[in-house]
Scaffold this motif. Structure first.
Motif, PDB file in Angstrom:
ATOM      1  N   GLY A 166       0.819  -1.209   0.000  1.00  0.00           N
ATOM      2  CA  GLY A 166       0.000   0.000   0.000  1.00  0.00           C
ATOM      3  C   GLY A 166       0.849   1.254   0.000  1.00  0.00           C
ATOM      4  O   GLY A 166       0.573   2.213  -0.732  1.00  0.00           O
ATOM      5  N   VAL A 191       2.657   1.496  -3.481  1.00  0.00           N
ATOM      6  CA  VAL A 191       1.729   1.862  -4.552  1.00  0.00           C
ATOM      7  C   VAL A 191       1.409   3.355  -4.481  1.00  0.00           C
ATOM      8  O   VAL A 191       1.376   4.043  -5.510  1.00  0.00           O
ATOM      9  CB  VAL A 191       0.438   1.018  -4.466  1.00  0.00           C
ATOM     10  CG1 VAL A 191      -0.647   1.606  -5.378  1.00  0.00           C
ATOM     11  CG2 VAL A 191       0.718  -0.428  -4.863  1.00  0.00           C
ATOM     12  N   TYR A 195      -3.547  -1.598  -6.434  1.00  0.00           N
ATOM     13  CA  TYR A 195      -3.469  -2.163  -5.080  1.00  0.00           C
ATOM     14  C   TYR A 195      -4.397  -3.363  -4.904  1.00  0.00           C
ATOM     15  O   TYR A 195      -4.020  -4.362  -4.281  1.00  0.00           O
ATOM     16  CB  TYR A 195      -3.806  -1.103  -4.037  1.00  0.00           C
ATOM     17  CG  TYR A 195      -3.613  -1.597  -2.628  1.00  0.00           C
ATOM     18  CD1 TYR A 195      -2.348  -1.946  -2.171  1.00  0.00           C
ATOM     19  CD2 TYR A 195      -4.690  -1.740  -1.752  1.00  0.00           C
ATOM     20  CE1 TYR A 195      -2.152  -2.419  -0.875  1.00  0.00           C
ATOM     21  CE2 TYR A 195      -4.506  -2.207  -0.457  1.00  0.00           C
ATOM     22  CZ  TYR A 195      -3.236  -2.551  -0.026  1.00  0.00           C
ATOM     23  OH  TYR A 195      -3.051  -3.029   1.242  1.00  0.00           O
TER      24      TYR A 195
END
Length: 345
Positions: free
Chosen positions: A120, A123, A255
């Motif tokens: 996360g 990204v 994601y």
């Protein structure tokens, strides 16, 4: 690079969270015991995770478009394929630390939780950096191509065993915690009271923990193993995130594709562990895909810089990924044992 924009629609985010969190709880409930996961069970659970990902792809198809669904599936398959090499590294780590089969899925669980968090972060950073201009995309292409070249060069070094006691993560854990040198169930950390209890046992009379005085916590070999797995995955993410971002700039697509691929890695590990000796040419497919993704990134970047119209569509990318993967599997079936023969020479 695909420019399809979906943002963060509330309904799509809610379905993504519901599917992923619900599947995690089901998986945790079914694998809460410290028992090895047999091949048949691992294969069925791997199919379950694929079905969950395809269900989300179906939702994207209905509520957004076929293109959005195609981008998700391409990113999902790409992350899954690229993760194969990372899982082989984890196998070597488990072997070096002599982690019993029954504890491996516990280490993998926490390793995957860490991967979800770091993916996360990466990204968000990666998609943010792309806003700076096309030269960032070209940099990502160089990173992915460099990874492919390194994998190609290390292809003959598979039999070399790395000394993980010199690994950065191993040394960092030892710096902050004294080490209890034996496994104690599936515990990652032991309290001073637990260590004192272990030291009182006759079979541990020759054990030293390398510390004078008391400590609040002691790290076990399982903790050292987890730290090495986590840092190895972080390093892997530097390569895989730019590769999947090559599919789409949309953070939610990228994601969610990576998330669903990662969630199925724990059971996929046990499938690959059983079939590793038969998938002797799969790594070559990974290398080819990395070169393809590097070329796609470079092409997209040059399109912005030199204003040409040559691009690779989401459908074409998906076809290439699936075909290259299939060729690797078929080649392993038709030409088995080549890797083993060279290793025994």
């Amino acid at each position: 690079m695909e420019t399809t924009h979906i943002g963060f629609p509330l309904e799509t985010v809610a379905v993504f969270i519901l599917l992923s969190v619900g599947a995690i709880f089901i998986d945790l409930f079914m694998h809460r015991d410290d028992k090895p996961i047999p091949l048949k069970s691992a294969a069925l659970w791997s199919l379950f995770w694929i079905a969950v990902a395809l269900a989300f792809a179906g939702f994207l198809y209905v509520h957004h478009s076929a293109e959005v669904a195609s981008l998700f599936v391409t990113g999902y398959v790409l992350e899954k394929v690229l993760s194969v090499d990372n899982l082989f590294v984890i196998m070597a780590i488990f072997s070096w630390f002599s982690v019993p089969d029954g504890y491996r899925h516990r280490v993998l669980y926490w390793g995957i939780i860490g991967a979800i968090v770091f993916r996360g972060i990466f990204v968000a950073i990666g998609t943010g950096l792309l806003m700076l201009g096309p030269w960032v995309e070209m940099l990502f292409a160089v990173i992915v191509a460099w990874t492919a070249v390194m994998m190609l060069k290390s292809g003959d070094d598979d039999d070399e065993i790395e000394d993980y006691s010199q690994h950065l993560a191993y040394r960092m854990v030892k710096r902050f915690f004294p080490i209890w040198p034996k496994l104690r169930g599936h515990a990652f950390m032991l309290t001073q009271k637990e260590v004192d209890g272990e030291l009182a046992k006759p079979e541990n009379s020759d054990v030293t923990v390398g510390r004078v005085g008391k400590a609040a916590f002691y790290a076990t070999p399982l903790m050292l193993c987890l730290a090495v797995v986590e840092l190895s995955d972080v390093m892997f993410a530097f390569d895989s995130v730019p590769a999947v971002i090559a599919v789409s700039r949309e953070p939610l697509i990228v994601y969610s594709a990576m998330m669903f691929a990662i969630l199925g890695l724990r059971t996929l590990y046990f499938v690959l562990e059983a079939l590793k000796q038969y998938l002797v040419h799969l790594e070559k497919s990974v290398i080819v895909l990395l070169f393809f993704i590097a070329a796609k990134l470079a092409l997209n970047s040059s399109a912005h810089i030199f204003h040409h119209n040559y691009t690779i569509s989401a459908t074409t990318s998906l076809i290439v990924v699936l075909v290259v993967l299939a060729i690797g599997v078929i080649a392993s079936i038709l030409f088995p044992g080549k890797k083993q023969e060279s290793g025994s020479a």
